[in-house]
Design a protein around this motif. Structure first.
Motif, mmCIF file in Angstrom:
data_model
loop_
_atom_site.group_PDB
_atom_site.id
_atom_site.type_symbol
_atom_site.label_atom_id
_atom_site.label_comp_id
_atom_site.label_asym_id
_atom_site.label_seq_id
_atom_site.Cartn_x
_atom_site.Cartn_y
_atom_site.Cartn_z
ATOM 1 N N ILE A 269 -32.970 -35.808 11.047
ATOM 2 C CA ILE A 269 -33.064 -36.940 10.122
ATOM 3 C C ILE A 269 -34.053 -37.964 10.658
ATOM 4 O O ILE A 269 -34.036 -38.311 11.847
ATOM 5 C CB ILE A 269 -31.674 -37.583 9.916
ATOM 6 C CG1 ILE A 269 -30.725 -36.580 9.233
ATOM 7 C CG2 ILE A 269 -31.756 -38.848 9.087
ATOM 8 C CD1 ILE A 269 -29.292 -37.045 9.168
ATOM 9 N N GLN A 273 -34.930 -43.569 7.723
ATOM 10 C CA GLN A 273 -34.074 -43.423 6.549
ATOM 11 C C GLN A 273 -32.683 -43.981 6.832
ATOM 12 O O GLN A 273 -32.209 -43.956 7.975
ATOM 13 C CB GLN A 273 -33.956 -41.943 6.161
ATOM 14 C CG GLN A 273 -35.253 -41.330 5.691
ATOM 15 C CD GLN A 273 -35.085 -39.871 5.326
ATOM 16 O OE1 GLN A 273 -34.052 -39.251 5.583
ATOM 17 N NE2 GLN A 273 -36.110 -39.305 4.717
ATOM 18 N N THR A 275 -28.677 -43.912 6.715
ATOM 19 C CA THR A 275 -27.667 -42.847 6.779
ATOM 20 C C THR A 275 -26.283 -43.460 6.915
ATOM 21 O O THR A 275 -26.082 -44.389 7.702
ATOM 22 C CB THR A 275 -27.933 -41.922 7.982
ATOM 23 O OG1 THR A 275 -29.271 -41.439 7.919
ATOM 24 C CG2 THR A 275 -26.978 -40.744 7.995
ATOM 25 N N ASP A 342 -30.346 -42.741 1.709
ATOM 26 C CA ASP A 342 -31.052 -41.456 1.754
ATOM 27 C C ASP A 342 -30.156 -40.297 2.161
ATOM 28 O O ASP A 342 -30.292 -39.191 1.626
ATOM 29 C CB ASP A 342 -32.229 -41.547 2.746
ATOM 30 C CG ASP A 342 -33.250 -42.579 2.338
ATOM 31 O OD1 ASP A 342 -33.474 -43.534 3.105
ATOM 32 O OD2 ASP A 342 -33.806 -42.443 1.218
ATOM 33 N N ASN A 343 -29.250 -40.533 3.129
ATOM 34 C CA ASN A 343 -28.449 -39.431 3.676
ATOM 35 C C ASN A 343 -26.992 -39.836 3.804
ATOM 36 O O ASN A 343 -26.677 -41.005 4.061
ATOM 37 C CB ASN A 343 -28.967 -39.031 5.070
ATOM 38 C CG ASN A 343 -30.437 -38.660 5.040
ATOM 39 O OD1 ASN A 343 -30.839 -37.719 4.378
ATOM 40 N ND2 ASN A 343 -31.250 -39.422 5.757
ATOM 41 N N ILE A 345 -23.504 -38.210 5.864
ATOM 42 C CA ILE A 345 -22.984 -37.208 6.810
ATOM 43 C C ILE A 345 -21.467 -37.272 6.795
ATOM 44 O O ILE A 345 -20.885 -38.340 7.021
ATOM 45 C CB ILE A 345 -23.513 -37.440 8.248
ATOM 46 C CG1 ILE A 345 -25.041 -37.348 8.280
ATOM 47 C CG2 ILE A 345 -22.908 -36.423 9.207
ATOM 48 C CD1 ILE A 345 -25.650 -37.690 9.622
ATOM 49 N N CYS A 363 -25.225 -41.482 -2.688
ATOM 50 C CA CYS A 363 -26.589 -41.052 -2.366
ATOM 51 C C CYS A 363 -27.237 -40.482 -3.635
ATOM 52 O O CYS A 363 -26.549 -40.071 -4.561
ATOM 53 C CB CYS A 363 -26.521 -39.988 -1.273
ATOM 54 S SG CYS A 363 -28.084 -39.517 -0.592
ATOM 55 N N GLY A 370 -31.706 -37.260 -2.427
ATOM 56 C CA GLY A 370 -30.853 -37.511 -1.279
ATOM 57 C C GLY A 370 -30.280 -36.225 -0.730
ATOM 58 O O GLY A 370 -30.346 -35.171 -1.369
ATOM 59 N N THR A 371 -29.700 -36.315 0.477
ATOM 60 C CA THR A 371 -29.138 -35.139 1.153
ATOM 61 C C THR A 371 -27.767 -35.478 1.700
ATOM 62 O O THR A 371 -27.560 -36.562 2.260
ATOM 63 C CB THR A 371 -30.054 -34.677 2.303
ATOM 64 O OG1 THR A 371 -31.406 -34.628 1.848
ATOM 65 C CG2 THR A 371 -29.651 -33.308 2.797
ATOM 66 N N TYR A 373 -24.973 -34.000 4.354
ATOM 67 C CA TYR A 373 -24.693 -33.073 5.443
ATOM 68 C C TYR A 373 -23.196 -33.113 5.737
ATOM 69 O O TYR A 373 -22.618 -34.192 5.839
ATOM 70 C CB TYR A 373 -25.470 -33.458 6.707
ATOM 71 C CG TYR A 373 -26.961 -33.562 6.517
ATOM 72 C CD1 TYR A 373 -27.556 -34.776 6.195
ATOM 73 C CD2 TYR A 373 -27.772 -32.458 6.671
ATOM 74 C CE1 TYR A 373 -28.923 -34.883 6.025
ATOM 75 C CE2 TYR A 373 -29.151 -32.553 6.499
ATOM 76 C CZ TYR A 373 -29.715 -33.775 6.173
ATOM 77 O OH TYR A 373 -31.074 -33.882 5.992
#
Length: 765
Positions: A269, A273, A275, A342-343, A345, A363, A370-371, A373
């Motif tokens: 990452i 960004q 998170t 953006d992210n 987790i 997100c 966006g992602t 995880y």
């Protein structure tokens, strides 16, 4: 008072507002008891264990009971089977042997059809309806006899049912209720031709219900042609994730989760960004914050027990961009709104699918990408499967054969590098050891309060190769040939199973244990070999199904949906902030306020951009091409007929044909005479005639083949026969009846005499 153009009457507005409030109050009540169901149907529902209807059941059952055609979008596990079975039982109510099948349910697979039959037996146990299953691969002779038994409900796969209809020349004129379960899968499997052929045989007065997880264009066209004025129920709008969001899942051991988090934040990452890291408890939040501070990653944290002023300061740091990593719990994350996130987790995987949607939904907002995880430990595998069943998405696992998948693992070299640095940090900092111990104790309490995953997910997760998955596609560019060799070696070590047991490997050759195990192995040698062969066949079948080209159906747009459905029911959108704030009473508008609408409002709406073009596209009809290209195309589609001596249109090669279970296209009028041979062997016509005669002679009999098998049932039947009064009486019974009648008359005379005497005495007094 004269009406002013462009202004509405305030009194009418008040009345409409009152009506809306009344409707809202009335709709709050919901339950199976309020649906005015039959007692036997309601009894079956309660025996099954259903207490409150699910959202799909609450919306669909009243509409189906009104007699409307329905297209409902529902995911697996939402209670759709009961949603179409309860109205079916309510409509059919009682067994009718002479009228034949009145309900028809289509399923894409054998397993789903058998599951539907099980639900029919469970929920409809007190209704007394008879059901039959017609599936491809089963004996056709048995299916002939099942249909001769005149079932009320038929559960079938489309290919075999059409084949049986052609063989038996079966007429489906009495069908009142048709269900297409998982209709999108029916069309994906290429069963559209069979369905249209069966629909032609059904009466126009039928009611049709269609359930689907998605709404492709083919399905919309099918609904427009086969359904009359259908209602669309879309209850999947809130549960779907945005298309711009990418979800990755990493298979990690529980003790290596922290190392995996550092790998993601350091190597993958971008630190520019923003998170958000979701943890299970506040102790995890404090522990992760301390570790990231020691490692050198600037971060902040929020949890529920944090001081309000500190909470505001930490949230401001993250929203202004001074800190790029925010660690939170689910409770603290409720009121946070970060538009530029953006992210996401998931350090601890959520136990509920809706919670996952709530987390990652922060997100990829407003068209941004966006992602998400997720670090998944072995005790969280079942929750991952529950999530994909909830979303209606396939779970793709990265393997050595197919390296592209959403689920994979992080290269062991990267995890070991970060894990060693974490161990050094804990050796040098005693406060981290104390925080880790508190976090582990908190996680034990969290597991106790965590809801269990579904039993089906726990069972099915054992069949998936999650423990031996390949390196995730995100990290495949990092892992070199040496890493691949290492992964191959580790996979071989994990999957290695010795041929002998511990008694054979470690024991001596002359010991009794060794001799017993040798004899046992020699005795079961054939069974062991057949078991291994079955496993290999299953793996080969799975690979074949993966390699087969799946039919991808074109998605439908809003115009197609609006053309096909007169009414669309969508769940009310709720703002997340309003759910957790106190409900404040809305202030009433000023009494002198007059709502204004311009006179030419409707004409202005009619001048909207592209509105006319949309209407034209929906109304156009191409009969003959009027350009050079379309004329050439129409000529190419014609051939010269020698008999008619003119150009004729080329018909489709598959027109008037059906596809069998084996995939062969045969003429729709094809018959193999199997039904005629079966009738000759079984003398089915004679038995049917005898049954009709028996039914005429004994009209009191409830069913055509009512028999008593159990001991107590026979005993009860004998008692009932004894209790019945025969019409013919013996001489003794006649004499006895006369004596009883005379005694009654004498008692009545005595009673009248006493009453007269009492009256005379009263008069003298």
């Amino acid at each position: 008072m004269n009406d002013i153009p462009g202004f509405a009457d305030p009194s009418l507005l008040k009345d409409s507002a009152k009506n809306e409030e009344g409707k809202k109050k009335g709709n709050k009540k919901g339950g199976f008891q309020s649906m005015h169901l039959n007692y036997n149907v309601l009894k079956g529902i309660m025996k099954r264990g259903y207490k409150q209807p699910t959202p799909i059941q609450r919306k669909t059952i009243p509409i189906i009971l009104d007699g409307k055609d329905v297209v409902a979008m529902a995911r697996t596990g939402s209670g759709k089977t009961a949603a179409f079975l309860i109205p079916l039982f309510e409509k059919l109510k009682a067994r009718s042997a002479k009228s034949g099948a009145r309900g028809l349910i289509f399923s894409p697979t054998r397993e789903l059809a058998l599951q539907t039959l099980k639900f029919i037996k469970d929920i409809g146990r007190f209704v007394g309806l008879k059901a039959a299953v017609i599936l491809g691969g089963d004996s056709m002779e048995d299916q002939f006899s099942a249909i001769h038994g005149n079932p009320d409900i038929i559960v079938a796969t489309p290919g075999r049912l059409l084949h049986v209809c052609i063989e038996m020349e079966l007429k489906l004129n009495n069908i009142e209720y048709v269900v297409f379960d998982e209709a999108d899968r029916l069309f994906e499997m290429g069963l559209g031709d069979q369905l249209t052929e069966i629909i032609r045989r059904l009466p126009d007065t039928r009611q049709t219900v269609l359930f689907s997880a998605t709404l492709p264009k083919v399905l919309v066209e099918f609904a427009k042609a086969g359904l009359s004025d259908p209602v669309l129920l879309r209850l999947d709008v809130e549960s779907k994730l945005p298309t711009e969001l990418v979800c990755w899942y990493f298979n990690v051991r529980a003790e290596e989760k922290l190392a995996a988090l550092l790998v993601l934040l350091k190597t993958h990452i971008d630190l520019n960004q923003q998170t958000v890291v979701f943890a299970a408890t506040k102790h995890h939040v404090e522990y992760l914050h301390a570790v990231l501070d020691k490692v050198g990653i600037s971060n902040t944290y929020i949890y529920s027990n944090l001081d309000p002023s500190a909470r505001k300061i930490h949230a401001a740091k993250f929203s202004l961009g001074n800190v790029k990593v925010l660690i939170v719990t689910d409770v603290a994350a409720r009121g946070i709104d970060i538009p530029q996130l953006d992210n996401v987790i998931n350090f601890n995987f959520p136990a509920k699918p809706k919670l996952f949607v709530h987390r990652v939904g922060r997100c990829a907002r407003a068209g941004r990408s966006g992602t998400a995880y997720s670090l998944v430990a072995p005790d969280e595998y079942a929750y991952l499967l529950d999530l994909h069943l909830f979303l209606g998405r396939p779970l793709t696992i990265a393997t050595s054969a197919n390296k592209n998948g959403a689920v994979g693992k992080i290269p062991q070299a990267l995890i070991e590098e970060q894990h060693s640095s974490i161990l050094i940090l804990h050796e040098n900092n005693t406060d981290l050891v104390a925080l880790k111990k508190v976090a582990s104790n908190g996680y034990e309490q969290y597991i106790r309060s965590r809801p269990n995953a579904s039993a089906d997910s726990n069972r099915r997760i054992k069949e998936l190769p999650l423990s031996s998955c390949w390196v995730h596609p995100v990290f495949q560019h990092i892992s070199e040939e040496i890493e691949e060799e290492r992964e191959n070696l580790l996979d071989k070590m994990k999957t290695y199973r010795p041929h002998g047991t511990i008694f054979e490997i470690c024991g001596k050759n002359k010991s009794t244990e060794y001799q017993i195990m040798k004899q046992k192995r020699a005795f079961h040698k054939e069974k062991i070999s057949t078991h291994h062969q079955r496993l290999e066949q299953k793996q080969a079948e799975v690979e074949d199904t993966k390699n087969k080209d799946e039919i991808t159906l074109e998605n439908s747009n809003n115009d197609d949906i609006n053309d096909a459905f007169s009414e669309v029911v969508i769940p009310k959108k709720r703002k997340m902030d309003s759910l957790y704030k106190k409900n404040k009473k809305q202030k009433l508008k000023d009494e002198n306020y007059i709502p204004y609408t311009p006179i030419d409002q409707h004409t202005e709406q009619g001048l909207a951009v592209n509105n006319f073009q949309k209407e034209v596209l929906g109304a156009q009809l191409d009969i003959v091409g009027d350009s050079e290209e379309t004329l050439k195309l129409s000529k190419q589609l014609k051939v010269w007929d020698r008999k008619k001596k003119k150009m004729i249109d080329v018909t489709d090669s598959k027109a008037g044909k059906i596809k069998t279970e084996s995939g062969v296209w045969i003429p729709a009028t094809y018959k193999s005479q199997r039904y005629a041979q079966w009738k000759e062997r079984t003398k089915a016509d004679q038995e049917a005639d005898n049954d009709d005669e028996d039914a005429e002679e004994a009209p009191t009999q409830k069913g055509p083949h009512r028999k008593v098998f159990t001991h107590w049932a026979k005993h009860n039947e004998k008692i009932k026969l004894k209790q019945r009064k025969s019409e013919l009486k013996s001489s003794d019974q006649i004499v006895k009846a006369r004596l009883l009648a005379e005694k009654k008359k004498q008692k009545q005379k005595k009673g009248k005499g006493k009453s007269k005497g009492n009256k005379g005495k009263r008069g003298r007094k």
